[in-house]
Scaffold this active site. Structure first.
Site, short mmCIF file in Angstrom:
data_model
loop_
_atom_site.label_atom_id
_atom_site.label_comp_id
_atom_site.label_asym_id
_atom_site.label_seq_id
_atom_site.Cartn_x
_atom_site.Cartn_y
_atom_site.Cartn_z
N LYS A 43 0.75 -1.14 0.13
CA LYS A 43 -0.04 -0.05 0.14
C LYS A 43 0.88 1.20 0.01
CE LYS A 43 -0.25 -0.03 5.19
NZ LYS A 43 -1.05 -0.75 6.06
N TYR A 279 12.29 32.12 1.55
CA TYR A 279 10.89 32.52 2.14
C TYR A 279 11.11 32.86 3.47
CZ TYR A 279 8.30 31.31 -2.14
OH TYR A 279 8.13 31.04 -3.41
#
Ligand SMILES: *Cc1c(COP(=O)(O)O)cnc(C)c1O
Length: 386
Positions: A43, A279
């Site tokens: 998965k 940033y």
């Protein structure tokens, strides 16, 4: 050196070490010997390792079963030509049950609605529906209470094409602790559920409870099949699992991490002292700095929590992340790395020439677990088997 199979236009790629994966599968096969079945869990894009790539290797290596979360993953495996039996561990909406039955996928069931949908589908298709009833033993996620098993048995009694062939459960507290009393408690509840199945006349071919930690620590949890996820990728479920193994006098098997995640330098430049980077101006140079831009960011699964604390490997040396991790880029400090060049390979995770960055290293920087670090590496990054 960049792997030869990698096309040059890849800005970032994941390398899957075939030998390491096969080595880990041998370890689990040695623990859970035949006739115990070995299911490997693929998965979450095989925990970030590549669903198809890993499943092909698993099939070649002779595992018995694949475990996925959802129907679309099972379908993708069949489309890729994988023939192994597949157990869907997660939620399948009733309207999709027919597709699962048509393809012979085994279903985890924990609602009467899914059983009804299976009956309808099996009858219509004249095909067997393979159901694995999940029993609640204490995790309080999926699962039916012990006293409801009877109802499920009655629903399928005498129904030709529907088989409750499996009984499963999942441990809540087996990897996060060296105290396994809760796991023991769940195991007792599971044994009681098995008794109840027997009383109800269910003939179970697949009794299964064990995830990686249980497989490493407790042969009593194996029954007919083990479900190994993280360990097959060469990662320990936790420090506590490793410690438990040592405390029991059996130093853990030498699992080998399978995945390396790489990129290359997209730009190099010299930054003057006292200059902000990125940033939010969260980093300021203290001296003249050579910095490299790498074309990987949080969109790709490089966690934003690694801002100003992560590091990568370039030419075998650690290059610290400076400033914030951006959506598609990071900046790293390469001042101390001689001969650093444009297009040099950078290791984000895995083995470099003389050092390595483990999933556990990144997990501890991000206050999370190795499972999350690898499984969140973006789906669209190429996986290359080496
Ligand atoms: C994910 C999962 C596993 C695998 O767990 P690991 O700790 O990765 O081995 C096993 N069983 C179920 C039901 C799961 O959802």
């Amino acid at each position: 050196m960049p792997s030869k199979k990698v096309k040059l236009q890849h800005a970032t790629w994941v390398e899957i070490n075939q030998q390491a994966y096969q080595h880990n599968l041998r370890i689990f096969r040695k623990l859970a010997k035949k006739p115990v079945k070995l299911l490997v869990v693929v998965k979450a894009n095989a925990y970030g390792h590549g669903l198809k790539e890993i499943s092909c290797l698993a099939e070649e290596a002779g595992v018995d079963f694949l475990g996925v979360n959802a129907l679309f993953e099972a379908e993708a495996l069949r489309q890729a030509g994988i023939k192994l039996p597949i157990l869907i561990l997660g939620y399948v909406p009733e309207e999709d049950v027919r597709i699962a039955v048509r393809n012979g996928f085994h279903l985890t069931v924990y609602t009467p609605e899914t059983v009804e949908a299976s009956k309808k589908a099996a009858k219509g298709l004249n095909k067997t529906a393979w159901l694995h009833l999940k029993v609640e033993t204490g995790t309080y996620r999926q699962g039916v209470h012990l006293e409801d098993i009877r109802r499920y048995a009655e629903m399928v009694a005498g129904v030709k094409h529907v088989r409750i062939a499996g009984l499963s459960t999942h441990f809540a507290n087996i990897e996060d602790t060296t105290d396994h009393s809760f796991a023991e408690y769940q195991l007792r509840n599971y044994l009681a559920a098995l008794e109840e199945c027997k009383r109800q006349g269910l003939k179970l071919r697949y009794r299964h409870t064990a995830c990686t930690a249980a497989t490493l620590l407790f042969p009593r949890t194996y029954f007919d099949m083990v479900r190994v996820g993280i360990g097959s990728y060469g990662l320990w479920p936790s420090k506590q699992t490793y410690l438990s193994s040592v405390l029991e006098g059996k130093p853990g098997p030498a699992l080998k991490p399978v995945l390396s995640w790489k990129t290359r330098i997209a730009q190099l430049k010299t930054v003057a002292p006292d200059t902000f980077m990125g940033y939010g101006c969260t980093y300021r140079t203290t001296h003249e700095t050579k910095m490299a831009v790498l074309p990987v960011g949080y969109y790709d699964g490089y966690d934003r929590r690694l801002s100003n604390i992560g590091y990568v490997l370039i030419r075998g040396k650690r290059a610290p992340v400076r400033g914030r991790v951006c959506m598609n880029m990071i900046m790293v400090d390469v001042t101390h790395i001689p001969d650093v060049s444009l297009r040099d390979e950078a290791v984000l995770l895995g083995n470099g020439d003389s050092d390595r960055i483990s999933a556990e290293d990144l997990a501890s920087l991000c206050h999370t677990i190795n499972y999350e670090i690898v499984s969140r590496i973006a789906l669209d990054i190429p996986r290359v088997v080496v």
